[in-house]
Design a protein around this motif. Structure first.
Motif, PDB file in Angstrom:
ATOM      1  N   VAL A 283       0.837  -1.204   0.000  1.00 16.65           N
ATOM      2  CA  VAL A 283       0.000   0.000   0.000  1.00 16.65           C
ATOM      3  C   VAL A 283       0.870   1.253   0.000  1.00 16.65           C
ATOM      4  CG1 VAL A 283      -1.658   1.348   1.348  1.00 16.65           C
ATOM      5  CG2 VAL A 283      -1.966  -1.124   1.105  1.00 16.65           C
ATOM      6  N   LEU A 284       1.899   1.272   0.857  1.00 15.94           N
ATOM      7  CA  LEU A 284       2.783   2.434   0.935  1.00 15.94           C
ATOM      8  C   LEU A 284       3.547   2.647  -0.365  1.00 15.94           C
ATOM      9  CD1 LEU A 284       4.113   1.894   4.562  1.00 15.94           C
ATOM     10  CD2 LEU A 284       2.758   3.850   3.775  1.00 15.94           C
ATOM     11  N   GLY A 285       3.978   1.546  -0.998  1.00 25.54           N
ATOM     12  CA  GLY A 285       4.663   1.663  -2.279  1.00 25.54           C
ATOM     13  C   GLY A 285       3.761   2.246  -3.354  1.00 25.54           C
ATOM     14  N   THR A 286       2.503   1.817  -3.366  1.00 23.10           N
ATOM     15  CA  THR A 286       1.544   2.348  -4.331  1.00 23.10           C
ATOM     16  C   THR A 286       1.283   3.830  -4.084  1.00 23.10           C
ATOM     17  OG1 THR A 286       0.479   0.171  -4.475  1.00 23.10           O
ATOM     18  CG2 THR A 286      -0.784   2.074  -5.262  1.00 23.10           C
ATOM     19  N   LEU A 287       1.136   4.211  -2.812  1.00 20.29           N
ATOM     20  CA  LEU A 287       0.916   5.611  -2.470  1.00 20.29           C
ATOM     21  C   LEU A 287       2.121   6.468  -2.867  1.00 20.29           C
ATOM     22  CD1 LEU A 287      -0.738   5.288   1.074  1.00 20.29           C
ATOM     23  CD2 LEU A 287      -1.851   5.981  -1.075  1.00 20.29           C
ATOM     24  N   PHE A 288       3.317   5.915  -2.695  1.00 21.70           N
ATOM     25  CA  PHE A 288       4.531   6.651  -3.055  1.00 21.70           C
ATOM     26  C   PHE A 288       4.561   6.938  -4.555  1.00 21.70           C
ATOM     27  CE2 PHE A 288       9.013   6.296  -4.526  1.00 21.70           C
ATOM     28  CZ  PHE A 288       9.471   7.508  -4.019  1.00 21.70           C
ATOM     29  N   VAL A 289       4.318   5.912  -5.365  1.00 19.36           N
ATOM     30  CA  VAL A 289       4.330   6.103  -6.825  1.00 19.36           C
ATOM     31  C   VAL A 289       3.250   7.100  -7.234  1.00 19.36           C
ATOM     32  CG1 VAL A 289       3.955   4.964  -9.036  1.00 19.36           C
ATOM     33  CG2 VAL A 289       5.321   3.836  -7.278  1.00 19.36           C
ATOM     34  N   SER A 290       2.059   6.971  -6.637  1.00 22.51           N
ATOM     35  CA  SER A 290       0.961   7.874  -6.968  1.00 22.51           C
ATOM     36  C   SER A 290       1.310   9.323  -6.610  1.00 22.51           C
ATOM     37  CB  SER A 290      -0.298   7.437  -6.212  1.00 22.51           C
ATOM     38  OG  SER A 290      -1.362   8.337  -6.428  1.00 22.51           O
ATOM     39  N   ALA A 291       1.924   9.515  -5.435  1.00 24.35           N
ATOM     40  CA  ALA A 291       2.296  10.863  -5.010  1.00 24.35           C
ATOM     41  C   ALA A 291       3.352  11.456  -5.933  1.00 24.35           C
ATOM     42  CB  ALA A 291       2.807  10.833  -3.570  1.00 24.35           C
ATOM     43  N   GLU A 292       4.298  10.634  -6.374  1.00 24.59           N
ATOM     44  CA  GLU A 292       5.358  11.127  -7.260  1.00 24.59           C
ATOM     45  C   GLU A 292       4.813  11.499  -8.630  1.00 24.59           C
ATOM     46  OE1 GLU A 292       8.874  11.410  -5.846  1.00 24.59           O
ATOM     47  OE2 GLU A 292       7.108  11.578  -4.580  1.00 24.59           O
ATOM     48  N   LEU A 293       3.812  10.771  -9.107  1.00 23.77           N
ATOM     49  CA  LEU A 293       3.221  11.082 -10.408  1.00 23.77           C
ATOM     50  C   LEU A 293       2.470  12.411 -10.382  1.00 23.77           C
ATOM     51  CD1 LEU A 293       1.892   7.548 -11.435  1.00 23.77           C
ATOM     52  CD2 LEU A 293       3.725   8.833 -12.549  1.00 23.77           C
ATOM     53  N   ARG A 294       1.922  12.780  -9.219  1.00 21.74           N
ATOM     54  CA  ARG A 294       1.133  14.006  -9.115  1.00 21.74           C
ATOM     55  C   ARG A 294       1.969  15.226  -8.743  1.00 21.74           C
ATOM     56  NH1 ARG A 294      -2.056  10.747  -5.789  1.00 21.74           N
ATOM     57  NH2 ARG A 294      -1.502  12.093  -4.026  1.00 21.74           N
ATOM     58  N   HIS A 295       3.134  15.005  -8.131  1.00 23.95           N
ATOM     59  CA  HIS A 295       3.917  16.132  -7.625  1.00 23.95           C
ATOM     60  C   HIS A 295       4.623  16.856  -8.780  1.00 23.95           C
ATOM     61  CE1 HIS A 295       6.717  18.430  -5.142  1.00 23.95           C
ATOM     62  NE2 HIS A 295       6.012  18.081  -4.086  1.00 23.95           N
ATOM     63  N   PRO A 296       4.592  18.201  -8.802  1.00 27.57           N
ATOM     64  CA  PRO A 296       5.237  18.928  -9.907  1.00 27.57           C
ATOM     65  C   PRO A 296       6.759  18.794  -9.911  1.00 27.57           C
ATOM     66  CG  PRO A 296       4.465  20.453  -8.203  1.00 27.57           C
ATOM     67  CD  PRO A 296       3.901  19.103  -7.862  1.00 27.57           C
ATOM     68  N   GLU A 297       7.374  18.606  -8.749  1.00 30.31           N
ATOM     69  CA  GLU A 297       8.823  18.425  -8.640  1.00 30.31           C
ATOM     70  C   GLU A 297       9.102  17.241  -7.717  1.00 30.31           C
ATOM     71  OE1 GLU A 297      10.608  22.869  -9.293  1.00 30.31           O
ATOM     72  OE2 GLU A 297       9.830  22.387  -7.297  1.00 30.31           O
ATOM     73  N   PRO A 298       8.873  16.016  -8.218  1.00 30.15           N
ATOM     74  CA  PRO A 298       8.910  14.837  -7.353  1.00 30.15           C
ATOM     75  C   PRO A 298      10.311  14.454  -6.903  1.00 30.15           C
ATOM     76  CG  PRO A 298       8.687  14.164  -9.634  1.00 30.15           C
ATOM     77  CD  PRO A 298       8.595  15.671  -9.614  1.00 30.15           C
ATOM     78  N   LEU A 299      10.358  13.696  -5.818  1.00 28.08           N
ATOM     79  CA  LEU A 299      11.615  13.141  -5.330  1.00 28.08           C
ATOM     80  C   LEU A 299      12.218  12.222  -6.384  1.00 28.08           C
ATOM     81  CD1 LEU A 299      13.232  13.191  -2.599  1.00 28.08           C
ATOM     82  CD2 LEU A 299      12.112  11.035  -2.060  1.00 28.08           C
ATOM     83  N   ILE A 300      11.378  11.414  -7.013  1.00 29.56           N
ATOM     84  CA  ILE A 300      11.780  10.548  -8.129  1.00 29.56           C
ATOM     85  C   ILE A 300      10.964  10.928  -9.342  1.00 29.56           C
ATOM     86  CG2 ILE A 300      11.777   8.187  -9.032  1.00 29.56           C
ATOM     87  CD1 ILE A 300      12.255   7.134  -6.305  1.00 29.56           C
TER      88      ILE A 300
END
Length: 500
Positions: free
Chosen positions: A220-237
């Motif tokens: 679940v946390l891995g999925t949330l991480f990928v989802s957050a990175e896809l939405r962030h304008p300047e993501p960590l990854i």
């Protein structure tokens, strides 16, 4: 680079000493290794971004200063718990240092041949660190207390910080990205939950509700991480980088290679000392073949890529060699001659060098100059995540099979509950109980402990061999043989070369 790599390997030869000096269990030992690797892996992405934003040279110097301070604190630890906590902070300091080294190099050397050469040298220094760490740790443990393995790195870190301030050119991204706090928190929670679950699974049970819950939470946390990175304008990854097979396949190859390396080093140092009775120093010397081979393989690998064979062929060959080395290591017996183990380590180290240096060059060639810090951090993260999972998975396999052997021993079943609990803490404790037991019971308990350890070593090595073989197949199918020759295609995927 040398200081950080030595830190990664110097502790391994101290594990049997820490086993008794700090009354550390096998789980403690895994955490002493993995606390550093986990913090390193979880924070290295932020470290690369901080270097891009605030300047790579000052971040390098600050990281080295923190690295020195945490080594001093670790040397003063009074117990396993305190040492694990300081290792976490030490990993955070290393996460500032490591990505800036590669980012500075790739920003300085834009021509592909020059960049490949310096990355080969960078990888060779990493191999040298793998060699220096165990030998230095072994020498110090034979002459001083366990805390000396941390104190010894302080002068190197301080000297590096001073020299870096005066000699290293500064660089930073033209656009200063905001720090992705949500991505940072989710990446730490994801990796921490996954590694914690794997390490604790042997004692709690692989099918226990808490273990299954840990794996579910990790997903679940891995999925949330990928989802957050896809939405962030300047993501960590920058998740879009993984759409480039030159980047994603190379990252996977590095992860797989370090999964096998770290897990193997964790087990083989215990084997030399606990099963074959070697001292910490002779154990460190016996690990030299793998380190020297990594250095040579790194230099040769990048030259073969540029000169003749291309990235796909060299990286695939390296992973096949790694798979063969681990499969061969799965035949190790208690009385094996060192010459055979040395040959296995030469094959392993050469395969690792052929894999990681060309793959790193491919990763750094797939990012733009202003992404050098982030690209370096992603490369470093793949190393640390692979290594962390290698220690966790192979260490847990070893622990599971060791506990099965001790629980299945009729003689061990006759021990008092307190003594039997001691034998379950690890092979060092099991052998200590065997040494104190009378007559035939001593030999029976020792045989059970050694048999359980070897079972874990064999299955762990076969697991690493299988993972590397699957990695070789994936690289052969997905990794481009060479960078695309189309300028339009490369404009968004690699640094500008001299003359563009």
């Amino acid at each position: 680079m040398l200081a950080i790599t030595v830190e990664t390997t110097v502790v391994n030869v101290a594990l049997p000493t820490l086993n008794t000096a700090l009354d550390a269990t096998t789980t403690h030992l895994q955490w002493i290794v993995d606390a550093y690797n986990l913090a390193f892996a979880a924070l290295v992405l932020a470290g690369g971004g901080i270097g891009d934003r605030y300047g790579r040279r000052p971040v390098l110097v600050v990281g080295l200063a923190l690295f020195a301070a945490t080594n001093v604190a670790a040397a003063l630890s009074a117990g396993a718990g305190a040492l694990i906590a300081w290792r976490v902070l030490m990993g955070a300091a290393s996460a500032l240092v490591y990505p800036t080294t590669l980012a500075i190099l790739t920003d300085t050397y834009r021509d592909r041949r020059a960049r490949a050469a310096v990355i080969g040298a960078w990888g060779a220094v990493g191999g040298l660190g793998v060699a220096v760490g165990p030998v230095l740790g072994g020498y110090l443990l034979e002459h001083y207390s366990w805390s000396s393995v941390f104190v010894a790195l302080v002068p190197a870190a301080v000297a590096s910080a001073v020299l870096a301030w005066y000699l290293v050119p500064d660089s930073r991204a033209e656009h200063r990205p905001r720090l992705d706090i949500a991505g940072l928190v989710l990446s730490i929670l994801f990796l921490g939950t996954l590694v914690y679950t794997i390490i604790e699974a042997p004692t709690r049970g692989w099918t226990a509700p808490v273990t299954l819950g840990g794996f579910a939470a990790s997903a679940v946390l891995g999925t949330l991480f990928v989802s957050a990175e896809l939405r962030h304008p300047e993501p960590l990854i920058d998740v879009s980088l993984f759409m480039n097979p030159r980047f994603s396949a190379a990252s996977g190859a590095v992860t797989v290679a370090f999964f096998g390396l770290f897990g193997f080093i964790f087990l083989i140092t215990l084997f030399f000392q606990l099963v074959q009775g070697q001292t910490p120093l002779t154990t460190g010397v016996r690990v030299l073949p793998v380190a020297v081979s990594i250095a040579l393989g790194s230099i040769v690998g990048t030259r073969l890529v540029v000169a003749a064979l291309g990235t796909k062929a060299v990286v695939t060959l390296g992973l096949v060699m790694l798979s063969g080395a681990f499969a061969w290591a799965a035949t190790i017996g208690a009385d094996i001659h060192y010459g055979e183990v040395a040959a296995q380590m030469v094959l392993l180290g050469t395969g690792l060098g052929l894999t990681t240096a060309p793959a790193t060059e491919s990763i750094m060639g797939a990012v733009r100059p202003q992404q050098a810090g982030a690209g370096s951090a992603l490369n470093d993260a793949t190393r640390q995540v692979g290594g962390t999972l290698g220690v966790a998975v192979l260490g847990s396999i070893y622990t599971t099979l060791y506990l099965r052997a001790m629980d299945g021993s009729p003689i061990a079943a006759q021990l008092s509950p307190d003594t039997r609990a001691i034998t379950r803490e690890g092979v060092a404790q099991g052998l200590a109980v065997a040494h104190a037991a009378p007559g035939p019971a001593s030999a029976a308990i020792r045989d059970a402990a050694i048999s359980g350890f070897l079972d874990g070593l064999h299955v762990g090595c076969l697991t690493a061999a299988s993972v590397c073989l699957l990695g070789a197949v994936a690289v052969a199918l997905l990794l481009p043989a060479r960078p695309t020759a189309s300028p339009a295609a490369e404009n968004i995927s690699r640094p500008l070369l001299v003359g563009d």
